[in-house]
Design an enzyme around this catalytic site. Structure first.
Site, short mmCIF file in Angstrom:
data_model
loop_
_atom_site.label_atom_id
_atom_site.label_comp_id
_atom_site.label_asym_id
_atom_site.label_seq_id
_atom_site.Cartn_x
_atom_site.Cartn_y
_atom_site.Cartn_z
N GLU B 217 0.84 -1.21 0.00
CA GLU B 217 0.00 0.00 0.00
C GLU B 217 0.87 1.25 0.00
O GLU B 217 0.73 2.12 0.86
CB GLU B 217 -0.95 -0.01 1.20
CG GLU B 217 -2.06 -1.02 1.12
CD GLU B 217 -3.07 -0.70 0.02
OE1 GLU B 217 -3.18 0.49 -0.34
OE2 GLU B 217 -3.70 -1.64 -0.48
N ASP B 218 1.79 1.34 -0.96
CA ASP B 218 2.58 2.55 -1.18
C ASP B 218 3.61 2.86 -0.10
O ASP B 218 4.16 3.95 -0.09
CB ASP B 218 1.67 3.78 -1.33
CG ASP B 218 1.15 3.90 -2.73
OD1 ASP B 218 1.66 3.15 -3.58
OD2 ASP B 218 0.25 4.70 -2.98
N ALA B 219 3.83 1.93 0.81
CA ALA B 219 4.89 2.19 1.79
C ALA B 219 6.23 1.92 1.12
O ALA B 219 6.29 1.34 0.03
CB ALA B 219 4.72 1.30 3.01
N ARG B 401 -1.19 2.78 -11.87
CA ARG B 401 -0.85 4.19 -12.03
C ARG B 401 -0.18 4.50 -13.37
O ARG B 401 -0.09 5.67 -13.76
CB ARG B 401 0.05 4.63 -10.90
CG ARG B 401 -0.70 4.66 -9.59
CD ARG B 401 0.21 5.15 -8.51
NE ARG B 401 0.41 4.09 -7.55
CZ ARG B 401 -0.24 3.99 -6.40
NH1 ARG B 401 -1.10 4.90 -6.08
NH2 ARG B 401 -0.02 3.01 -5.59
#
Lengths: 377, 599
Positions: B217-219, B401
């Site tokens: 999650e984008d960490a 993305r």
């Protein structure tokens, strides 16, 4: 055997008993086995019961509200048929739950009896239902200024399509325009004002009014669309008028319905309105690909129709019926409610949730419900 | 006949709008009228608009005539030799500025090859369609448009070397990156804007892989060794300001060490760093509660009863002190005068910020992420040559993305770092990816950018090849230490006695309306009551009139102001409810409480 099942007649639904009966005969059960089965079923059913003190209303609200946040805000949606706009999505749900009397896009689905449902004269029938105006059959309007008359030439094929004759048309037009002298000659109808010297402006206005003259069909139905659905012909309309449609002999009045809940309440009664709320809201939720248990909707529909009138969930509708002043005040327009309460000397017995949250007392649901009772000597 | 408007005002008509427009444009190019004038025709209404007002956004374009660009190679050569200037091109009508209106009538070619006889203008450069910051996104033409946008937004929040005179500036809320680097992968705009003189990121080694779920999650996972070596290390500066204000009646504030008699005196300990002038000394190490600038103010109101009050002439304490949970070192002190001639003291506080879990980092492609784990270097994956990545980026951030440039920058950075050069990544005009990959192959690496990595904890070889290379990473100004907040007990509001709101006031986290509903839905009545107990009070209530009575603490008895000696019972309720009862009374509504036994 039948005796065993008979015992449970009052405690289990008929369909469950029937299924159990079938299973028992198929499995060749003994009486005691059948009894065991039935007891197990009853047990299972009781487990499914809502516990006392369960906060069903709030759970319904959350269950409808949460998927509601995911709903797309698409106002218009082509519901399968071309050329017809029907309010869908969130605006439609708001419309229903607010109990709006005039809905944005009233609509009917008219089911038909045989042989019409097989396609017999379906187009003719549809045209008969549609509200027709003089403009629909007129070919040309000509104004005679010296005589103060308006001549309307009629397209014969159009009136034939409507199943009318020239005589019917003249009669209908005469009925609607009693202040004018109406005469007909061949394919033209002549309107003559009774006053002599009308200005051009007045005659022009009159002409515009004549165009809107009702000549036949059912009032309020602006569009008709015969469609074939599941091997059956039916008519979808824009505009709704159940009162006129249901008595027609071609119409299957048992299946025909409208999406105007207020009209359903007036024509078919409050129970029908309740069912209509459930159906209409469910239709929207389903069309958005969301999943809400229908029982939540039933609870909402019940509260909206509980006192015999169709009420929206607004401060004028359901909320106005709340017993507690504080609960009403916490919803909308608090000052109005408090001042009125002061005028009438209202008393709040603090029996529901919001008041008790305000006072920081245990809310009377769930674990807050049970109370100690003391035996007085 | 077409109407003509100049700067929105009707002036007359012309016979042919197109002819008129052409005449005006020609006159402008010939220098007969100012070059700031723009004309455009609204084709729907056949109206001519001549604009010369200020505030229009305009952009330069090369004029095209008869399918040919007016800018020739000869011009370019002379420009190179500094023989010719931009203003000369404008004077000659080769370049002109169009506003949004005139652009509507123009047909602009993107590249010189695209020109047809219909074209009226040629784009100076494809880069011209982007702003300054957006042009700093490398290979941006390979990214989804949305991410180019976020990428440029992120760069504005990056820490860097914001001004060379930072030690003597008094800026609000600034950060300074300790070791900023020039990007390996850069564009023309980096040169134009002299980015290398004020860079705001660092070239680090990035491996695209997961790591025990700590970068989902984008960490991102960061190498402890890299942080110890200075990755992302920054300093945070915060000014503290105080001023000797003047009040009516000749009263003034005084910056000094407050007297012990002063109203609101903290404690001797809190003032221990103050020098005789009431101002702290530089390099003092401060913690929460310490006073930075000592100040006293005159009493607030001088009126009525105060003259009988002995404490009335006491001054109030109004020092500036460290906030809750705040630490830092005094960087420098400035004593000056403001515009009104009041004494003004500014103290600059410095805090070293070492990256920690929760700090925000980003590449230049809108691929922002928060540090999820800091791993000792020994536990980080390593390559055969002994390289450990500084940062592990999760591959799940890529597909949805569509930031292809993120991946291209990674290989480009690798090639650039290995052959000790910068890579040109100008939008629409970058070095071809294939060439970069070929170069990588020549340097003894796979052209795919993949490498065999080994698990730092077990030493085992990973079963898949890992995409690893160099990227320019930015540290963003959002840091946990500025945002972390929790509370158990703490200050309450005066009016409602409910907890205060917000981090600065050490406030509580509100259990809102919908959160309340979840407790109700669960039937957890007692939990709900407990959560709302923050403003619980017990009040005496008169049984007779149903109003709140008074409890006399000296005589230890309760009495009703309305009924006198009547039966009074104590009722527990929220203070907010007591407040609403008072508000009812102020509306002349009599809220009568009817008491009942609870059990």
């Amino acid at each position: 055997m039948a005796d065993v099942f008979g015992q449970f007649k009052d405690s289990l639904p008929e369909s469950v008993i029937a299924d159990a009966k079938d299973a028992a005969t198929k499995e060749k059960m003994t009486d005691s086995q059948a009894k065991k089965l039935m007891e197990a079923l009853l047990d299972e059913q009781n487990k499914m019961r809502v516990a006392p003190g369960e906060c069903v209303g709030l759970i319904s609200a959350e269950s409808i509200g949460e998927p509601g946040t995911q709903m797309t805000l698409n106002t218009f949606h082509f519901a399968g048929v071309a050329e017809m706009n029907i309010t869908m999505g969130l605006p439609r749900i708001i419309e229903i739950l607010d109990g709006q009397k005039k809905i944005a896009t009233p609509m009917m689905e008219i089911y038909l009896h045989k042989p019409y449902s097989e396609g017999k004269d379906i187009k003719k029938l549809a045209l008969r239902i549609k509200e027709s105006k003089l403009d629909d059959v007129a070919r040309e309007y000509s104004i005679n200024l010296t005589e103060s008359t308006i001549d309307v030439s009629i397209d014969q094929t159009q009136i034939e399509a409507l199943g009318m004759t020239m005589g019917d048309l003249v009669k209908a037009v005469k009925k609607e325009n009693k202040s004018l002298t109406v005469s007909s000659e061949g394919e033209t109808i002549t309107f003559k004002t009774k006053t002599k010297d009308d200005t051009f402006n007045e005659i022009y206005k009159l002409k515009e009014k004549l165009r809107e003259t009702y000549i036949g069909g059912i009032k309020g139905i602006s569009q008709v669309l015969p469609v074939k659905r599941n091997e059956e012909f039916m008519i979808v309309t824009a505009g709704s008028n159940l009162k006129k449609i249901l008595p027609m002999e071609e119409v299957d009045s048992e299946r025909t319905f409208s999406n105007d809940i207020y009209e359903i309440e007036n024509v078919l009664g409050i129970e029908a309105a309740r069912q209509a709320i459930v159906n209409e809201v469910y239709k929207v939720i389903e069309s958005q690909g969301l999943n809400v248990d229908i029982r939540h909707l039933m609870l909402v529909a019940d509260t909206m129709t509980a006192d015999g009138n169709f009420k929206g969930i607004t401060r004028y509708g359901v909320v106005s019926g709340k017993a507690s002043v504080l609960a009403r005040a916490s919803f909308e327009t608090p000052i109005k409610h408090i001042l009125n309460a002061a005028l009438y000397g209202e008393e709040d017995s603090l029996t529901s949730v919001i008041e008790n949250v305000m006072l920081n007392q245990p809310v009377p649901v769930g674990t807050g419900l049970p109370k100690l009772q003391m035996k007085t000597k | 006949m077409a109407d003509v408007y100049t700067s929105g005002r009707f002036v007359g008509t012309v016979d042919s709008s197109e002819e008129f427009r052409q005449k005006l444009v020609e006159a402008r190019r010939a220098g007969e009228i100012p070059d700031t004038v723009n004309v455009h025709i609204d084709t729907d209404t056949d109206t001519v608009f001549v604009e010369s007002s200020k505030g229009r956004l305009r952009r330069p374009l090369i004029v095209v005539k008869d399918g040919k660009s007016l800018l020739t190679n000869d011009h370019l050569n002379r420009l190179k030799k500094n023989d010719l200037k931009w203003s000369d091109l404008m004077k000659d009508g080769i370049v002109e500025y169009l506003d949004a209106g005139e652009e509507e009538n123009a047909l602009i070619a993107f590249a010189e090859e695209d020109i047809t006889p219909e074209h009226t203008h040629l784009e100076v450069s494809a880069l011209a369609m982007f702003g300054l910051v957006t042009s700093l996104v490398p290979f941006a033409n390979y990214n989804s448009a949305q991410k180019v946008n976020t990428g440029s937004k992120n760069q504005k929040q990056a820490l860097g070397f914001y001004a060379a005179n930072y030690p003597i500036r008094m800026d609000m809320d600034v950060n300074l990156l300790h070791t900023p680097q020039r990007p390996i992968v850069k564009s023309v705009m980096h040169d134009i804007s002299e980015y290398e003189k004020h860079p705001s990121g660092q070239n680090i080694i990035v491996a695209v892989m997961s790591f025990g779920g700590y970068n989902m999650e984008d960490a991102i996972v960061i190498n402890r060794g890299s942080i110890d070596r200075g990755l992302g290390r920054s300093t945070y500066y915060r000014p503290m300001v105080s001023e000797e204000l003047r009040y009516s009646g000749g009263l003034v504030d005084e910056i000094s060490v407050p007297d012990k008699e002063v109203k609101g005196y903290k404690s001797e300990r809190d003032y221990r760093y103050l020098e005789d002038d009431g101002i702290i000394y530089p390099e003092a190490i401060l913690a929460e509660g310490d006073v930075v600038i000592g100040k006293t103010s005159p009493p607030r109101f001088l009126s009525g009863m105060d003259q009988y009050n002995l404490t009335a002439d006491l001054r109030r304490e109004s020092s500036v002190s460290m906030q809750h949970g705040e630490r830092g070192i005094v960087d420098f002190v400035l004593v000056t005068e403001n515009g009104e001639g009041n004494k003004l003291v500014q103290v600059k506080l410095r805090q070293e910020r070492i990256p920690e879990v929760g700090d925000k980092f980003t590449s230049r492609h809108g691929q922002k992420g928060v540090v999820g784990l800091i791993v000792p270097q020994a536990d980080m994956p390593f390559s055969a040559s002994g390289v450990t990545p500084d940062l592990l980026f999760s591959p799940h951030g890529i597909p949805t993305r569509m930031t292809m440039a993120h991946l291209i920058e990674l290989v480009a950075g690798k090639a650039g770092a290995l052959s000790a050069r910068t890579v040109d990544s100008t939008i629409f005009d970058s070095e071809p990816e294939a060439a970069i990959r070929q170069e990588l192959l020549g340097l003894g690496f796979r052209d795919s950018g993949l490498e065999t990595l080994y698990n730092g904890r077990t030493g085992e070889q990973y079963k898949v090849k890992i995409y690893i290379g160099n990227m320019y990473y930015l540290r963003l100004k959002h840091m946990v230490t500025n945002k972390i907040h929790s509370r158990a007990r703490g200050p309450v509001q005066l009016l409602t006695r409910q907890p205060t709101e917000g981090r600065a006031k050490e406030g509580g986290l509100r259990l809102g309306e919908m959160e309340k509903d979840t407790f109700v839905a669960h039937g957890a009545a007692m939990v709900l009551k407990e959560r709302f107990d923050s403003d619980r009070t017990t009040l005496p209530v008169c049984e007779e009139c149903g109003l709140v009575a008074i409890y006399d603490e000296y005589k230890k008895r309760a009495f009703c102001q309305v009924c006198g000696e009547s039966e009074i019972n104590f009722v527990e309720m929220s203070y907010a409810f007591k407040l609403i009862l008072d508000e009812f009374k102020s509306l002349c509504i009599y809220p009568k409480l009817r008491l009942e036994d609870k059990y």
